[in-house]
Design an enzyme around this catalytic site. Structure first.
Site, PDB file in Angstrom:
ATOM      1  N   ASN A   1     -13.102  -3.153   2.358  1.00 16.42           N
ATOM      2  CA  ASN A   1     -14.124  -2.104   2.404  1.00 16.42           C
ATOM      3  C   ASN A   1     -14.987  -2.104   1.143  1.00 16.42           C
ATOM      4  OD1 ASN A   1     -12.988  -1.139   4.854  1.00 16.42           O
ATOM      5  ND2 ASN A   1     -11.452   0.036   3.712  1.00 16.42           N
TER       6      ASN A   1
ATOM      7  N   HIS B   1     -10.446  -5.023  -3.488  1.00 11.91           N
ATOM      8  CA  HIS B   1      -9.132  -5.329  -2.926  1.00 11.91           C
ATOM      9  C   HIS B   1      -9.295  -5.715  -1.468  1.00 11.91           C
ATOM     10  CE1 HIS B   1      -9.901  -1.028  -2.417  1.00 11.91           C
ATOM     11  NE2 HIS B   1      -9.264  -1.130  -1.261  1.00 11.91           N
TER      12      HIS B   1
ATOM     13  N   ASP C   1       0.852  -1.184   0.000  1.00  5.72           N
ATOM     14  CA  ASP C   1       0.000   0.000   0.000  1.00  5.72           C
ATOM     15  C   ASP C   1       0.898   1.248   0.000  1.00  5.72           C
ATOM     16  OD1 ASP C   1      -3.205   0.541   1.105  1.00  5.72           O
ATOM     17  OD2 ASP C   1      -1.767   2.201   1.127  1.00  5.72           O
TER      18      ASP C   1
ATOM     19  N   GLN D   1     -14.308   2.624   1.493  1.00  4.42           N
ATOM     20  CA  GLN D   1     -13.707   2.287   0.191  1.00  4.42           C
ATOM     21  C   GLN D   1     -13.379   3.571  -0.563  1.00  4.42           C
ATOM     22  OE1 GLN D   1     -16.094  -0.183  -2.429  1.00  4.42           O
ATOM     23  NE2 GLN D   1     -14.340  -0.682  -3.730  1.00  4.42           N
TER      24      GLN D   1
ATOM     25  N   HIS E   1      -7.155  -5.591   2.178  1.00  9.22           N
ATOM     26  CA  HIS E   1      -5.980  -5.101   2.907  1.00  9.22           C
ATOM     27  C   HIS E   1      -5.402  -6.222   3.762  1.00  9.22           C
ATOM     28  CE1 HIS E   1      -6.743  -0.676   2.385  1.00  9.22           C
ATOM     29  NE2 HIS E   1      -7.971  -1.122   2.165  1.00  9.22           N
TER      30      HIS E   1
HETATM   31  P1  5GP Z   1      -9.733   1.500   0.412  1.00 10.47           P
HETATM   32  O1  5GP Z   1      -9.842   2.747   1.244  1.00 10.47           O
HETATM   33  O2  5GP Z   1     -10.413   1.665  -0.935  1.00 10.47           O
HETATM   34  O3  5GP Z   1     -10.163   0.259   1.124  1.00 10.47           O
HETATM   35  O4  5GP Z   1      -8.187   1.300   0.162  1.00 10.47           O
HETATM   36  C1  5GP Z   1      -7.482   1.869  -0.886  1.00 10.47           C
HETATM   37  C2  5GP Z   1      -6.019   1.753  -0.527  1.00 10.47           C
HETATM   38  O5  5GP Z   1      -5.277   1.888  -1.700  1.00 10.47           O
HETATM   39  C3  5GP Z   1      -5.538   2.827   0.456  1.00 10.47           C
HETATM   40  O6  5GP Z   1      -4.969   2.203   1.596  1.00 10.47           O
HETATM   41  C4  5GP Z   1      -4.508   3.608  -0.353  1.00 10.47           C
HETATM   42  O7  5GP Z   1      -3.401   4.009   0.420  1.00 10.47           O
HETATM   43  C5  5GP Z   1      -4.099   2.631  -1.432  1.00 10.47           C
HETATM   44  N1  5GP Z   1      -3.726   3.242  -2.696  1.00 10.47           N
HETATM   45  C6  5GP Z   1      -4.423   4.175  -3.384  1.00 10.47           C
HETATM   46  N2  5GP Z   1      -3.798   4.478  -4.541  1.00 10.47           N
HETATM   47  C7  5GP Z   1      -2.685   3.696  -4.572  1.00 10.47           C
HETATM   48  C8  5GP Z   1      -1.628   3.565  -5.520  1.00 10.47           C
HETATM   49  O8  5GP Z   1      -1.577   4.215  -6.555  1.00 10.47           O
HETATM   50  N3  5GP Z   1      -0.659   2.654  -5.227  1.00 10.47           N
HETATM   51  C9  5GP Z   1      -0.673   1.916  -4.080  1.00 10.47           C
HETATM   52  N4  5GP Z   1       0.326   1.062  -3.895  1.00 10.47           N
HETATM   53  N5  5GP Z   1      -1.646   2.030  -3.173  1.00 10.47           N
HETATM   54  C10 5GP Z   1      -2.645   2.908  -3.407  1.00 10.47           C
END
Ligand code: 5GP
Ligand code: ZN
Length: 136
Positions: free
Chosen positions: A88, A101, A32, A95, A103
């Site tokens: 999420n 995805h 991440d 999300q 985590h």
């Molecule tokens: P969500 O909040 O949708 O469950 O998680 C999205 C996750 O993706 C977040 O923890 C954020 O830091 C990560 N993320 C967003 N954009 C990128 C990216 O371009 N590269 C990487 N490696 N992680 C990302």
């Protein structure tokens, strides 16, 4: 299917380089970019699904075994003390990237993170009422 404007489609399929710890025909697992803890990774399918509800069952069946494999790898390499799996769905649930995805979050003593739920005390009959709404 891939989605043109989706960053995770591009990362998962190697169109944009990322810090990959594992890859196979269906998934890429990468660090991440804004890690909650050391070794915080994301399991990302190569095909696009907006969320868990949209996820293909065959692909979905591979997620937990892969999470388990990554959890063991991270234990071996980073010696975590505990481990959270977080997934999420929907903005209200946290999300921010609308490509399914999961985590993988290694936990360490005194890591300063807190994913605790806030428990409530339901009134008499409240649980039964919800049960009836769901199963009737
Ligand atoms: P969500 O909040 O949708 O469950 O998680 C999205 C996750 O993706 C977040 O923890 C954020 O830091 C990560 N993320 C967003 N954009 C990128 C990216 O371009 N590269 C990487 N490696 N992680 C990302
Ligand atoms: Zn996508």
């Amino acid at each position: 299917m891939k989605k043109d404007d989706c960053i995770f489609c591009k990362l998962a399929n190697g169109e944009i380089p990322t810090n990959t710890i594992y890859e196979d025909d269906d998934f890429r697992v990468f660090l991440d970019a804004a890690p909650a803890t050391k070794g915080h990774c994301l399991i990302v399918p190569k095909e696009h699904y907006d969320n868990l509800a949209e996820l293909d069952d065959e692909v979905g069946a591979k997620v937990i075994p892969l999470a388990k494999k990554m959890m063991k790898l991270l234990k071996e390499k980073l010696s975590w003390d505990g481990f959270n799996l977080i997934q999420n769905n929907g903005r209200i649930a946290g999300q921010t990237v609308f490509h399914f995805h999961m985590h993988l979050i290694p936990r360490y003593t005194d890591d300063g993170q807190n994913f605790d739920m806030k428990p409530s005390e339901p009134e008499e009959g409240a649980l039964q009422a919800v049960l009836k709404e769901i199963v009737s």
